[in-house]
Design an enzyme around this catalytic site. Sequence first.
Site, PDB file in Angstrom:
ATOM      1  N   SER A 135     -42.086  42.406  25.016  1.00 51.04           N
ATOM      2  CA  SER A 135     -40.587  42.102  24.246  1.00 51.04           C
ATOM      3  C   SER A 135     -40.417  40.567  24.040  1.00 51.04           C
ATOM      4  O   SER A 135     -39.682  40.264  23.050  1.00 51.04           O
ATOM      5  CB  SER A 135     -39.618  42.540  25.135  1.00 51.04           C
ATOM      6  N   SER A 194     -37.977  38.982  29.776  1.00 47.91           N
ATOM      7  CA  SER A 194     -38.677  38.056  30.458  1.00 47.91           C
ATOM      8  C   SER A 194     -37.857  36.936  31.086  1.00 47.91           C
ATOM      9  O   SER A 194     -36.883  36.828  30.617  1.00 47.91           O
ATOM     10  CB  SER A 194     -39.828  37.238  29.043  1.00 47.91           C
ATOM     11  N   ASP A 218     -36.122  35.797  25.554  1.00 48.74           N
ATOM     12  CA  ASP A 218     -35.960  37.054  25.647  1.00 48.74           C
ATOM     13  C   ASP A 218     -35.525  37.518  27.025  1.00 48.74           C
ATOM     14  O   ASP A 218     -36.209  36.865  27.942  1.00 48.74           O
ATOM     15  CB  ASP A 218     -37.626  37.567  25.422  1.00 48.74           C
ATOM     16  N   GLY A 252     -45.493  46.727  29.246  1.00 49.63           N
ATOM     17  CA  GLY A 252     -44.992  48.267  29.065  1.00 49.63           C
ATOM     18  C   GLY A 252     -44.690  48.968  30.566  1.00 49.63           C
ATOM     19  O   GLY A 252     -44.074  48.062  31.381  1.00 49.63           O
ATOM     20  N   LYS A 291     -48.283  40.075  36.826  1.00 47.32           N
ATOM     21  CA  LYS A 291     -48.645  40.957  35.625  1.00 47.32           C
ATOM     22  C   LYS A 291     -50.232  40.815  34.992  1.00 47.32           C
ATOM     23  O   LYS A 291     -50.555  41.381  34.070  1.00 47.32           O
ATOM     24  CB  LYS A 291     -48.024  40.753  34.308  1.00 47.32           C
ATOM     25  N   ARG A 304     -41.158  38.397  35.404  1.00 47.12           N
ATOM     26  CA  ARG A 304     -39.926  39.433  35.775  1.00 47.12           C
ATOM     27  C   ARG A 304     -40.291  40.802  35.261  1.00 47.12           C
ATOM     28  O   ARG A 304     -40.632  40.991  34.207  1.00 47.12           O
ATOM     29  CB  ARG A 304     -38.831  39.027  34.540  1.00 47.12           C
ATOM     30  N   THR A 358     -41.740  42.263  28.644  1.00 50.83           N
ATOM     31  CA  THR A 358     -42.459  41.165  29.079  1.00 50.83           C
ATOM     32  C   THR A 358     -42.703  40.170  28.112  1.00 50.83           C
ATOM     33  O   THR A 358     -42.647  40.599  26.988  1.00 50.83           O
ATOM     34  CB  THR A 358     -44.048  41.703  29.778  1.00 50.83           C
ATOM     35  N   ASP A 383     -45.323  36.089  32.095  1.00 51.64           N
ATOM     36  CA  ASP A 383     -44.241  35.802  32.866  1.00 51.64           C
ATOM     37  C   ASP A 383     -44.092  36.663  34.011  1.00 51.64           C
ATOM     38  O   ASP A 383     -44.907  37.270  34.259  1.00 51.64           O
ATOM     39  CB  ASP A 383     -42.846  35.951  32.045  1.00 51.64           C
TER      40      ASP A 383
END
Lengths: 261, 241, 149
Positions: A158, A198, A195, A76, A62, A48, A30, A46
């Site tokens: 991430s 994400s 990233d 996580g 999220k 995803r 994330t 985000d």
Amino acid sequence: MAGLSFDNFQRNQFLASKSQGQPKATSTGTTIVGLKFDGGVLIAADTRSTQGPIVADKNCAKLHRIAPRIWCAGAGTAADTEAVTQLIGSNIELHSLSTGRQPRVVTTLQMLKQHLFKYQGHLGAYLIVAGVDPTGAHLMSVQAHGSTDVGFYLSLGSGSLAAMAVLESQWREGLSREEAIELAADAIEAGIWNDLGSGSNVDVCVMEVGKDAAYMRNYRTPNVREPKQQSYKFARGTTAVLKESIINVCDVEEQEVDVSA
Amino acid sequence: MNTIASEYSSEKQSTPIEHSFNPYSDNGGTILGIAGEDFAVLAGDTRHTTDYSINSRYEPKVFDCGDGIVMSANGFAADGEALLKRFKNSMKWYHFDNNDKKLSMNAAARNIQHLLYGKRFFPYYVHTIIAGLDEDGKGSVFSFDPVGSYEREQCRAGGAAASLIMPFLDNQVNFKNQYVPGTDGKEKRPVKFLTVDEVIKLVRDAFTSATERHIHVGDGLEILIVTKDGVRKEYYPLKRD
Amino acid sequence: MNVVPQSNFKSAVSSDQDQQHRSNAVPSLPDTLRQQAGGAVPLSSQMGHQHPLQSRVEGWEATQRARQLEQYRQVFGIAEPMKREMELEIVERTDFNPLRREAHSLHEDILRGNDTSLDWEDVYPAATVASGMNVANDVHTKIEHKLQM
């Protein structure tokens, strides 16, 4: 024994030793951020969620509500962030009912860290907690093992490096509400583009002192899919009907009624 | 006096020091080859990754090798590049030794098999596809596993999102699981050759769909189209998230 | 530091050890003879018996309680923890409720100071998580046992 069950541990270990290993939980690889501004605090994420290299959900949420004015962004293991925030949300409500006071962010953080410490990092929840309470606006983060941080701007997941790069270069004290929202959304976009864990959209939740929280789901949608080149509608009958059986669940009787009368 | 075991203390005692160098990595990406009646296409996305990072948004991996043969080796990019270089070199020598004779698809495929099998115990970590026209002018696609097993096929997807694209191709190119309406599954929908335009549409939809669901696919789509007139290149942007 | 249960947990668990018992000749096939699966060596002896967290979580409440009582003793003297334990004992004896199973009663929760908080024990009572191991723990059995039927 009540609580989280360890019943199948031995069996699962046996299965894991005989086969490819254990099933992987959905993780939200994330980008999440939180930052303070003049008169409040906000968090953004985000949308995803991934299972390995496959995108499991293109538009997942999220940002979780712990109390009406305390929200939390989770990175996580998806199930852990969801379960932990729901449990602590319930506890915060009970605590608030019992004490007759507004829930506080520090209380939330203390409950989260004590709970996560008990499970020694086996609950893979990495959270940014933000909210407003009678003592003002607060922004903190909790790691899965139970350690916590306080800050004016935080990022996790991430894509945290990409997001932090934006925050480090552009955050300053005394941002206005609008400036802060744009900065947070830009930071999340840095994660979305750079990233691979994400992607998709930006969710934002703004908490201002003395006001209700404003949850802005899909505040930015920079990843709308282009229309497909052609339609993949099949001609009726392309799929073979191999067998047909009709089960009469009830008796049907028809009766003619004169509706003109 | 008790001490709480820290991660570090247990690690110090129990983990032996290992000196292992892993020579392979995975650079993501996907490739797709389709053969038509008198043409063949080979397409690949242009994203180059390691783990969760993008190294480049435009790193072409489908190449025109000459003699109307296009090639792509997808997987570990360094190995792919090495294999491509070796093949091009081998082709040069073939021309030199055989008075500039055109390398046929069959010969090219067999040559690549030997390049791959020659490293049987330290393989090139790649899924290789070549496309071009055979000696009768018909479109042909050959696909290889990492150690050189190969097959001529109508269509084949390789790389990260191969498992996502291949079922789509089975259904839309070879008309698998499609029946002629009204025959109650007695008569399969007859396969026919697709036109270049139809194939490019399929390729673009395959790649936009793979981009939606696979994190290692995206940024750009480059399609090389081989016809009797030569090799043509088309580029379409893909989503960059 | 004995606030939390001391345990022999590892903070990292590997789920894919035990892969060395394979035949060299045919790497993908398990070597039954060498592995002796289900043979002379019982399977249970080849595996870890518990999740590294289990003892910690199961012993959590008891350890916390013991520590609390110890502190009461140090501050107020032995009478305080004794009184509290007696009160708990009384509640546990009088408050027979076959439906409550493993969950705590409200009275008990108040005495333990748990009445305004939740944990997984309250969300997942034993009956819902057990894998058919405690079928004898249902209402009927409890009442029959109580009435000595």
